[in-house]
Design a protein around this motif. Structure first.
Motif, PDB file in Angstrom:
ATOM      1  N   LEU A  76      -9.156   7.834  -6.987  1.00  0.00           N
ATOM      2  CA  LEU A  76      -9.868   7.420  -8.189  1.00  0.00           C
ATOM      3  C   LEU A  76      -9.926   8.518  -9.240  1.00  0.00           C
ATOM      4  N   GLU A  77      -9.730   9.787  -8.838  1.00  0.00           N
ATOM      5  CA  GLU A  77      -9.774  10.870  -9.810  1.00  0.00           C
ATOM      6  C   GLU A  77      -8.419  11.074 -10.474  1.00  0.00           C
ATOM      7  N   THR A  78      -7.353  11.144  -9.660  1.00  0.00           N
ATOM      8  CA  THR A  78      -6.015  11.456 -10.202  1.00  0.00           C
ATOM      9  C   THR A  78      -5.159  10.218 -10.415  1.00  0.00           C
ATOM     10  N   LEU A  79      -5.602   9.085  -9.911  1.00  0.00           N
ATOM     11  CA  LEU A  79      -4.847   7.823  -9.945  1.00  0.00           C
ATOM     12  C   LEU A  79      -3.580   7.890  -9.114  1.00  0.00           C
ATOM     13  N   GLN A  80      -3.413   8.932  -8.310  1.00  0.00           N
ATOM     14  CA  GLN A  80      -2.211   9.125  -7.492  1.00  0.00           C
ATOM     15  C   GLN A  80      -2.200   8.114  -6.340  1.00  0.00           C
ATOM     16  N   PHE A  81      -1.009   7.564  -6.067  1.00  0.00           N
ATOM     17  CA  PHE A  81      -0.859   6.718  -4.893  1.00  0.00           C
ATOM     18  C   PHE A  81      -1.026   7.585  -3.652  1.00  0.00           C
ATOM     19  N   LEU A  82      -1.893   7.182  -2.726  1.00  0.00           N
ATOM     20  CA  LEU A  82      -2.111   7.919  -1.493  1.00  0.00           C
ATOM     21  C   LEU A  82      -1.433   7.246  -0.317  1.00  0.00           C
ATOM     22  N   LYS A  83      -1.309   5.910  -0.394  1.00  0.00           N
ATOM     23  CA  LYS A  83      -0.693   5.172   0.710  1.00  0.00           C
ATOM     24  C   LYS A  83      -0.243   3.819   0.167  1.00  0.00           C
ATOM     25  N   VAL A  84       0.928   3.318   0.596  1.00  0.00           N
ATOM     26  CA  VAL A  84       1.430   1.995   0.198  1.00  0.00           C
ATOM     27  C   VAL A  84       1.959   1.298   1.435  1.00  0.00           C
ATOM     28  N   ASN A  85       1.889  -0.041   1.436  1.00  0.00           N
ATOM     29  CA  ASN A  85       2.416  -0.777   2.591  1.00  0.00           C
ATOM     30  C   ASN A  85       3.844  -1.241   2.313  1.00  0.00           C
ATOM     31  N   ASP A  86       4.446  -1.828   3.348  1.00  0.00           N
ATOM     32  CA  ASP A  86       5.852  -2.252   3.245  1.00  0.00           C
ATOM     33  C   ASP A  86       6.038  -3.358   2.215  1.00  0.00           C
ATOM     34  N   ALA A  87       5.042  -4.246   2.097  1.00  0.00           N
ATOM     35  CA  ALA A  87       5.163  -5.360   1.143  1.00  0.00           C
ATOM     36  C   ALA A  87       5.254  -4.839  -0.283  1.00  0.00           C
TER      37      ALA A  87
END
Length: 678
Positions: A76-87
Motif C-alpha cells: 500500500l505504500e509503494t504500490l509494488q506487486f508483492l505476489k501474483v497468481n497464475d491466473a
C-alpha cells in the motif's frame, strides 16, 4: 502431672499443626498439578492452533495460487506487486518476474492513475469493493475488470489482497443490450402504432369485404372461435350466436356435401391449405353455395394450432354454371369445334368438332385427345402447351391436327380449365387463314419493293423508338446515308428549331395510344444549309395477332407547298390589313344555312366572338323587323352570282345601325353552288 498434661496438650497441638501442614501440602500439590494440567492444555491448544494456522495458510495459498480469477498482493505504500497468481500471469501476459518488478499503476492507462492513487489513499482496513477499472494487458489491449480487495499485513508490510474479475465481455454485452433495448423500445413504439393502424384497417376490411373471415379449432367439431360480422348477411346468424353452438359448421353442411367435404379435410393437415365448395344451410333453411379457402396454422413445435379461412358466396356462379350446362344445345350448333375432356378423355364433342375431324360421336367420345394429332405434334404440345395450361389454366396456340382419314389441317386451339376440372377446347380450321398469311408475306415482300421505289421517305421504328430502317428516298431527302438514321441519330437531320417540338408531338401521340395516325410537319437542315420541308405520317405496326411490334411512317417533301403557303399567307395578311383598314368584316353562309363570321363582323354587331351566331335564324334576330323582307329579298343570288343588300341591325347596346352586305357565290368543280361569302 500438670507438666504431663501440658506436654500432651503441646503434643496434640503439634499433631494438629502437622495435620494442617500435611493437608496444606496436599492442597498445594493438587494446585500445582491443576496448574500443570491447564498449562498442558494451553500448550496443546496453541499447538493445534498453530497446526490449523499452517493448514489454513496452505489452503489460502492454494486458493490464491490456484484461483481461476487473477489475484495479487501489493504494497500500500509503494504500490509494488508483492505476489501474483497464475491466473493473473495468464490473463495479463506478464511473467511473474515482470509483475514483481512493476507497480499496480503500470497496468493502468495513464489517465486512470490519479483515480487509482485517490482510491489507494482511502484504504483503511477490511473489504474494499472498488468497482470497474480499466487495465492494460502486455499486448496493449484494454480490458475492463471488477476489483474487490482486502487490506492485510503481508511479510510485515501493509498490503492489499486484490481479485480482478474480467468483465469486458459482460460490459460490452450490457452496452449492446442497452442499445438493443433502445432499438426494441423504438420498434415496440413503431410496432404498436403500426398494429393500431393495422387493426383499424383490419376492422375496415372485415366490415367492408364481401368475403367472410373466420377461425376455428383444428379438431373435434371444428368449433368456431371467430367470424367477421358480415357472416350474418350470408347465413342469418350473428357471430355471437355461432360461438354458442360448438358444432355449428357440421350442423349446417348440406347432407349431400358432408361426406365429400369431410373426406377432403385430411388434405388440410397434410398440405396446410385446402379449397372447398359446398352448401351451407341458412337460418331460414335455404342453402347457400360457398367457396371456402382454409389455411392451417401450427404452433412452435409443429402441432396444429388453429384453422383460418375465408368464405365467399358463390351461389350466383353456381347458378350460372347450371345455366351453362343448359346452353350445351347452343354449343352443339356452334360454328367452331368444341370438345370437352376430363382426365384427358373426351366426354363431349359438338357437331362442328366431329365434322372437322371426320369422327362420329361414338368413335370420339371416350378416346384420349392425342388421337387427333401425330406423335410429333403430341410431343410438341406436351412440351410447350401443357405446362402453360397447367400453370395458367388457359392456353391458345396453333397446331397441325390430323383427321380420321389421315389428312392434316392447320388448327387454332384454345384450352380452358373450368372450375369443375374439365378442359374445354375450341378448335378452328385456319388453313384458309394460313394461306392468307402466306399471301401477307408475299405482300410484305411487295412492301419492301415498294419502299425501295416509292417517291417518299419511308422509315420504321421499334417499340423503344429506335430507327431500324429507312429507304433510299429518305437518304436523298436528308443527304445522309441509311446508317446515319439508325437508333436516334436521325434527330440530327432535323432543323434545331424543330427538334424539341417534334419530340413533344411524338410523345403526346404515344401517350394517347388511341390508334390514330401521327401527322407532323417539320424541316430537315441539310449539310449544305438548304432546308427541306416534310410532311410526316406514322402508324403503329401490328403483327398478325394484333400486337404492336413497332412504328412505320413516311416523309413527303412539301417544300413547294410550303413556299406556296407562305406566299398565300403573305397575300392573306395583306388582304386582312386592307379589310381592317376599310372597316370590312367577312362572313360565310353555307347551303345548310350555317353562318361563320370573322372578328370584324362580330364587332359590327357589337358582340364578343364567342360563337353565338351559327345558324341563319340566329342572324335574323338582329335584323330590324322593318328590314327583314328587304334583307332577305335582296339576298337572292343574281345570275352573275353576286348579291348586294342594305339593312339595319340591332346592337346589344340598343343602337340600330345601317350595314351593307355584299356576297359572292362559290361554286365547286361542277359549277354547283357550295356556299357564299363576303
Amino acid at each position: 502431672m500438670s507438666r504431663k498434661v501440658d506436654l500432651q496438650k503441646q503434643l496434640k497441638m503439634a499433631q494438629a499443626q502437622i495435620q494442617r501442614l500435611s493437608e496444606q501440602l496436599i492442597a498445594e500439590r493438587e494446585t500445582v498439578q491443576s496448574i500443570q494440567s491447564q498449562l498442558q492444555k494451553q500448550l496443546d491448544h496453541q499447538q493445534q492452533q498453530l497446526a490449523d494456522l499452517e493448514a489454513r495458510e496452505i489452503t489460502y495459498r492454494q486458493q490464491f495460487d490456484c484461483n481461476p480469477q487473477p489475484m495479487w498482493i501489493f504494497d500500500l505504500e509503494t504500490l509494488q506487486f508483492l505476489k501474483v497468481n497464475d491466473a493473473a500471469i495468464a490473463r495479463y501476459g506478464y511473467s511473474r518476474d515482470e509483475f514483481l518488478s512493476m507497480t499496480i499503476a503500470d497496468i493502468r492507462p495513464p489517465e486512470d492513475v490519479p483515480r487509482l492513487l485517490a482510491n489507494v489513499a482511502q484504504v483503511d482496513s477490511g473489504l474494499d469493493q472498488a468497482g470497474i477499472w480499466r487495465h492494460c494487458l502486455r499486448d496493449g489491449r484494454l480490458i475492463y475488470v471488477e476489483i474487490n480487495s482486502y487490506a492485510i499485513e503481508f511479510e510485515g508490510r501493509r498490503a492489499e489482497l486484490v481479485m480482478a474479475q474480467d468483465v469486458t465481455e459482460r460490459r460490452q454485452a450490457q452496452i449492446d443490450l442497452a442499445v438493443l433495448n433502445q432499438e426494441l423500445e423504438k420498434q415496440v413504439i413503431d410496432r404498436t402504432a403500426a398494429l393500431a393502424a393495422s387493426e383499424a384497417r383490419l376492422n375496415l376490411l372485415l366490415n367492408a369485404n364481401p368475403a367472410i373471415l373466420y377461425s376455428c379449432e383444428p379438431h373435434g367439431d371444428y368449433t368456431c372461435t371467430f367470424f367477421s360480422k358480415n357472416v350474418e348477411t350470408l347465413l342469418g346468424y350473428t357471430p355471437e350466436e355461432i360461438y354458442a353452438i360448438s358444432d355449428f359448421w357440421l350442423q349446417r353442411l348440406h347432407p349431400d356435401e358432408a361426406a365429400r367435404v369431410l373426406a377432403e379435410i385430411p388434405d388440410l393437415f397434410e398440405y396446410g391449405i385446402l379449397k372447398l365448395e359446398y352448401r351451407l344451410r341458412h337460418r331460414d333453411d335455404h342453402y347457400v353455395w360457398v367457396y371456402d379457402e382454409l389455411t392451417l396454422l401450427h404452433d412452435n413445435v409443429g402441432q396444429p394450432l388453429k384453422i383460418f379461412g375465408f368464405v365467399t358466396d358463390v351461389s350466383d356462379r353456381k347458378k350460372a354454371e347450371s345455366q351453362i350446362k343448359q346452353l350445351l344445345t347452343t354449343i352443339e350448333n356452334a360454328i367452331d369445334g368444341i370438345g370437352i375432356t376430363q382426365n384427358n378423355i373426351f366426354i363431349y364433342a359438338n357437331r362442328a368438332q366431329l365434322d372437322m375431324f371426320g369422327y362420329s360421336a361414338d368413335e370420339l367420345i371416350g378416346q384420349p385427345w392425342i388421337i387427333l394429332y401425330s406423335a410429333e405434334e403430341v410431343a410438341r404440345l406436351e412440351r410447350e402447351a401443357v405446362p402453360v395450361f397447367i400453370r395458367d389454366g388457359y392456353w391458345l396456340g396453333e397446331t397441325i391436327a390430323t383427321r380420321k382419314d389421315g389428312t392434316t389441317f392447320n388448327q387454332e386451339l384454345s384450352l380452358t380449365l373450368s372450375d369443375d376440372g374439365v378442359t374445354i377446347g375450341v378448335s378452328k380450321n385456319i388453313s384458309d387463314r394460313k394461306q392468307v398469311e402466306i399471301a401477307l408475306r408475299d405482300s410484305e415482300m411487295r412492301y419492301i419493293t415498294l419502299a425501295k421505289t416509292a417517291p417518299v421517305g419511308i422509315f420504321r421504328f421499334d417499340l423503344e423508338g429506335n430507327c431500324i430502317y429507312v429507304n433510299e428516298d429518305w437518304c436523298k431527302m436528308t443527304g445522309k446515308p441509311a446508317s446515319f438514321a439508325l437508333n436516334n441519330q436521325w434527330l440530327e437531320t432535323l432543323h434545331p428549331d424543330d427538334v424539341t417540338y417534334t419530340q413533344m408531338q411524338v410523345q403526346q401521340w404515344l401517350l394517347a395510344n388511341d390508334g390514330s395516325l401521327f401527322q407532323n410537319e417539320a424541316r430537315i437542315l441539310r449539310d449544305d444549309g438548304s432546308i427541306v420541308w416534310f410532311y410526316c405520317q406514322m402508324r403503329t405496326e401490328m403483327n398478325a395477332n394484333g400486337e404492336p411490334i413497332g412504328f412505320v411512317g413516311s416523309l413527303t417533301d412539301i417544300s413547294d407547298r410550303k413556299q406556296a403557303e407562305i406566299a398565300l399567307q403573305n397575300l392573306s395578311d395583306r388582304l386582312t390589313l386592307a379589310m381592317e383598314a376599310g372597316g370590312y368584316g367577312i362572313w360565310e353562309w353555307t347551303l345548310e344555312h350555317w353562318l361563320m363570321w370573322d372578328d370584324r363582323v362580330y364587332a359590327i354587331y357589337g358582340l364578343p366572338n364567342q360563337g353565338q351566331i351559327s345558324k341563319y335564324e340566329d342572324w335574323r334576330v338582329f335584323v330590324h323587323p322593318d328590314d327583314i323582307a328587304q334583307a332577305e329579298g335582296n339576298a337572292h343570288i343574281e345570275e352573275n352570282g353576286i348579291f348586294n343588300s342594305e339593312f339595319r341591325i340591332w346592337q346589344t347596346d340598343g343602337e340600330w345601325r345601317w350595314v351593307q352586305s355584299v356576297g359572292k357565290v362559290q361554286r365547286d368543280a361542277n359549277k354547283n353552288i357550295s356556299n357564299s361569302s363576303t
